[in-house]
Design a protein around this motif. Sequence first.
Motif, short mmCIF file in Angstrom:
data_model
loop_
_atom_site.label_atom_id
_atom_site.label_comp_id
_atom_site.label_asym_id
_atom_site.label_seq_id
_atom_site.Cartn_x
_atom_site.Cartn_y
_atom_site.Cartn_z
N ALA A 309 39.08 16.56 82.32
CA ALA A 309 40.30 17.17 82.87
C ALA A 309 40.05 18.65 83.11
CB ALA A 309 41.48 16.97 81.92
N PHE A 310 40.63 19.16 84.19
CA PHE A 310 40.59 20.59 84.50
C PHE A 310 41.91 21.22 84.03
CE2 PHE A 310 37.55 18.75 87.36
CZ PHE A 310 36.59 19.74 87.58
N PHE A 311 41.80 22.35 83.34
CA PHE A 311 42.97 23.07 82.85
C PHE A 311 43.00 24.46 83.45
CE2 PHE A 311 42.11 19.82 79.76
CZ PHE A 311 43.36 19.41 79.31
N ASP A 312 44.21 24.93 83.79
CA ASP A 312 44.32 26.28 84.35
C ASP A 312 44.40 27.31 83.23
OD1 ASP A 312 46.91 26.24 83.36
OD2 ASP A 312 47.86 25.98 85.31
N SER A 313 44.63 28.57 83.59
CA SER A 313 44.61 29.65 82.61
C SER A 313 45.74 29.55 81.59
CB SER A 313 44.66 31.01 83.33
OG SER A 313 45.82 31.09 84.14
N ARG A 314 46.78 28.76 81.92
CA ARG A 314 47.88 28.55 80.98
C ARG A 314 47.64 27.35 80.08
NH1 ARG A 314 53.60 28.06 83.14
NH2 ARG A 314 52.66 26.39 84.39
N LYS A 315 46.44 26.76 80.19
CA LYS A 315 46.06 25.55 79.46
C LYS A 315 46.87 24.34 79.90
CE LYS A 315 44.69 28.21 75.36
NZ LYS A 315 43.29 28.30 75.81
N MET A 316 47.36 24.38 81.13
CA MET A 316 48.07 23.24 81.70
C MET A 316 47.09 22.37 82.47
SD MET A 316 51.37 23.35 81.01
CE MET A 316 52.32 22.60 82.33
N PRO A 317 47.13 21.04 82.29
CA PRO A 317 46.23 20.17 83.05
C PRO A 317 46.58 20.18 84.53
CG PRO A 317 47.83 18.87 81.83
CD PRO A 317 48.02 20.29 81.39
N VAL A 318 45.55 20.31 85.39
CA VAL A 318 45.81 20.31 86.83
C VAL A 318 45.27 19.05 87.50
CG1 VAL A 318 45.94 22.82 87.03
CG2 VAL A 318 43.73 21.70 87.28
N CYS A 319 44.24 18.44 86.94
CA CYS A 319 43.75 17.17 87.49
C CYS A 319 42.81 16.54 86.47
CB CYS A 319 43.05 17.35 88.83
SG CYS A 319 41.57 18.36 88.77
N SER A 353 40.76 30.46 87.68
CA SER A 353 39.82 30.11 86.62
C SER A 353 40.27 28.81 85.98
CB SER A 353 39.76 31.22 85.57
OG SER A 353 39.21 32.41 86.12
N TYR A 354 39.32 27.94 85.74
CA TYR A 354 39.62 26.63 85.18
C TYR A 354 38.64 26.30 84.06
CZ TYR A 354 42.14 26.29 89.62
OH TYR A 354 42.96 26.53 90.68
N ASN A 355 39.13 25.64 83.04
CA ASN A 355 38.29 25.12 81.96
C ASN A 355 38.21 23.61 82.09
OD1 ASN A 355 37.51 27.45 80.29
ND2 ASN A 355 39.71 27.66 79.96
N VAL A 356 37.06 23.05 81.70
CA VAL A 356 36.84 21.62 81.79
C VAL A 356 36.69 21.04 80.39
CG1 VAL A 356 35.50 19.76 82.84
CG2 VAL A 356 35.64 22.00 83.97
N ASP A 357 37.53 20.06 80.06
CA ASP A 357 37.44 19.31 78.81
C ASP A 357 36.93 17.91 79.10
OD1 ASP A 357 38.70 21.54 77.76
OD2 ASP A 357 40.19 20.39 76.62
N PHE A 358 36.23 17.32 78.13
CA PHE A 358 35.73 15.96 78.27
C PHE A 358 36.31 15.08 77.16
CE2 PHE A 358 32.73 18.67 80.39
CZ PHE A 358 32.35 17.95 81.51
#
Length: 400
Positions: A309-319, A353-358
């Motif tokens: 999942a990709f998360f935005d800077s607010r830690k909200m999932p975007v996709c 900016s996006y963070n990726v979680d697995f």
Amino acid sequence: MKPIVDVTDVSKIFPDGGNKFSILLDGLFGKSPTKGFSALTDVSFKAYAGDIIGVIGKNGAGKSTLLQILSGTLRQSSGKVIVNGSIGAILELGAGFNSEFTGRENALLYAKSLGLKDSDNKDSVLAKILNFSELGEFYDRPIKTYSSGMIVRLAFSVATHFDADILIVDEALSVGDSSFQLKSFEMIKKLLQEGKTMFFCSHSMYHIQAICNKAIYLSEGRIQSIGETQRVIKSYENNIFEPNSESGKSKPDKTQKRTFGRFSSFNFYINGSLTVNGNILVNSGIDDISLDISCSLKPAESKYSVGLAFFDSRKMPVCSSATHFQEIQIDVTDERILTLKVTFLAIPLLKGSYNVDFFLMSGDGMIIFDHARNVFQIDVIQHSNEVGIFSIPSSWDIVN
């Protein structure tokens, strides 16, 4: 259609530490306190047969109080609750159990409260509960010797082995280990297929969205939003991620015990080239990105799924994307290292900016075995003036 649960203007006030003699008299004469802490205020809703209702909100919002009132273990201060059916409840740990009694004795008492008759074969029923709970010799030991997970096993096993019309689950399954959670969710799915009604309280929005067709969002004892699940979750998330929100600073949900597998490595590719530094820059709508995921898996009755999942800077999932979304089955019969690759062509994310979680999950995505957080941070460069999060393909024509 007649509702199976009808709640009208329900409030619950817990008395403060005032005159204890007055509190005792009120209790003896069935009077509800008028002063104290208001856990619930004017809560009203209806639930129908087959509804799966998620109950969400921050700690202290009144969720457990509401579920205890529905289950009959707590009485409301005012308002009306009509329940047209039998209830099986898995509430806070140990609720309704006698710590001095054995698991078997507690199971029998709970089973009787759910409708077990003297004419029923008690030994057969208790044996089925033991088999599902997998408590072994602890079944005949006092509850006070149980771990929290063992208490959940017992409560869930009893509550789901009777033909109750309504099942109430209050966050209890979050303390169970992965293997029992798999069995529990399989049982829940079976009950839901039979048209049972369920109230499911959880801090996991993933599970609320996956299971529930309706949701209730409570804040400070009042209903803030009620209705279709996704809309209610959106209202909740918009609230908890507001600036200065305390919930926005809360720690993420605990990862389940790694009973079956764990991640071992990740690689990030841009247009086929491996990235070797931490600052990953990609061009929106131009660059193809690929991610390699390796994980160590053990044999399990359930199949596996891997997702991200990709998360935005607010830690909200975007996709997000996962193997089970595409009906890819990962079946493991021997312990092994599995490597998968996922590719996003001309990545459509717009600037930011996006963070990726697995996520390593059960085959249906219901149980998370391993959660790798913030593995990659990517900065997306945008070369157009589009606004939003995604660039969605579109076609314009002049028709007049």
